[in-house]
Design a protein around this motif. Structure first.
Motif, PDB file in Angstrom:
ATOM      1  N   ARG A   1      37.924  12.887  13.553  1.00  0.00           N
ATOM      2  CA  ARG A   1      36.845  11.914  13.393  1.00  0.00           C
ATOM      3  C   ARG A   1      36.708  11.027  14.638  1.00  0.00           C
TER       4      ARG A   1
ATOM      5  N   LYS B   1      23.610   7.060  14.684  1.00  0.00           N
ATOM      6  CA  LYS B   1      24.151   7.211  16.033  1.00  0.00           C
ATOM      7  C   LYS B   1      23.838   5.992  16.891  1.00  0.00           C
TER       8      LYS B   1
ATOM      9  N   GLN C   1      28.238  14.530  13.559  1.00  0.00           N
ATOM     10  CA  GLN C   1      28.901  15.490  14.434  1.00  0.00           C
ATOM     11  C   GLN C   1      27.897  16.037  15.439  1.00  0.00           C
TER      12      GLN C   1
ATOM     13  N   ASP D   1      31.887  11.372  20.749  1.00  0.00           N
ATOM     14  CA  ASP D   1      30.652  12.112  21.019  1.00  0.00           C
ATOM     15  C   ASP D   1      29.410  11.264  20.761  1.00  0.00           C
ATOM     16  N   ASN D   2      29.507  10.285  19.876  1.00  0.00           N
ATOM     17  CA  ASN D   2      28.365   9.432  19.568  1.00  0.00           C
ATOM     18  C   ASN D   2      28.178   8.290  20.553  1.00  0.00           C
TER      19      ASN D   2
ATOM     20  N   ASP E   1      34.592  12.921  17.063  1.00  0.00           N
ATOM     21  CA  ASP E   1      33.185  12.793  16.672  1.00  0.00           C
ATOM     22  C   ASP E   1      32.623  11.435  17.106  1.00  0.00           C
TER      23      ASP E   1
END
Length: 215
Positions: free
Chosen positions: A109, A82, A52, A115-116, A112
């Motif tokens: 999820r 990541k 996260q 975001d990666n 998340d």
């Protein structure tokens, strides 16, 4: 052959009764028929460690790297995960996202995961005139979405379906993807809608979208 990655964002992804899972299986059947000697890679987000962006260990990584400070064991673990997610994503020119609509938006999820993979100098870069996508080599994404309500009637619910807008903008405008497709199995909990007919229509739409996806 163009590599394909399916990103399954259903929390109960092993349950074949879920409609987005059924759309994923329908996609796989089309793929296997069209490309019998090829395979699809699959990542089930709810069976995968997805760091996260708000985790303190992850927040400090970029600053430490800029200052050439060694990462802690936990920071290194998260950074490695990541990077693996990012490199897997970039290696596939066709991305298929299978998901249920959660309160008008994407499952947590999946946010998340995005975001990666939204990483400056990797999938986009900053310029004087704003961000520019780096995923411009004929990358395409298809969203397979299941929803209880109907969002294509141009009524009060249409602008409240944020997942399509969010994913479309992130992939095409931010990362520079060439094309965004959406296939909807919708109205699955709406009075007057026959689930079997809704799924039949979704699979017909999927077949047409599939041809465009690999043209």
């Amino acid at each position: 052959m163009t590599k394909t990655l399916i990103v399954n964002a259903h929390p109960d992804f092993r349950n074949a009764a879920h409609y987005s899972v059924q759309l994923e299986q329908a996609f796989l059947q089309l793929f296997q028929t069209r490309f019998p000697n090829d395979t699809v890679d699959v990542i089930n987000l709810y069976d995968t460690v997805i760091p996260q962006a708000t985790v303190p260990e992850l927040l400090g990584i970029w600053e430490k790297q800029a200052q050439h400070v060694n990462l802690s064991i936990e920071e290194q673990r998260l950074f490695t995960i990541k990077q693996q997610l990012l490199q897997q994503f970039k290696a596939h020119h066709r991305i298929v996202i299978a998901m249920p609509l959660h309160n008008f938006n994407v499952p947590a999820r999946l946010k998340d995961y995005i975001d990666n993979i939204l990483v400056a100098r990797e999938t986009f870069r900053y310029t004087e005139n704003g961000s520019v996508g780096l995923m411009t080599d004929n990358y395409r994404v298809m969203l397979l979405q299941a929803s209880g309500s109907i969002y294509t009637r141009n009524d009060r619910y249409t602008p409240m379906e944020f997942s399509r807008l969010y994913l479309d903008k992130m992939f095409t405008e931010i990362m520079g993807f060439d094309r965004f497709e959406i296939v909807r199995a919708q109205g699955l909990q709406t009075n007057g809608v026959a689930v079997s007919q809704a799924l039949k229509q979704a699979k017909m739409d999927l077949k047409a979208a599939f041809e465009r996806f690999y043209d």
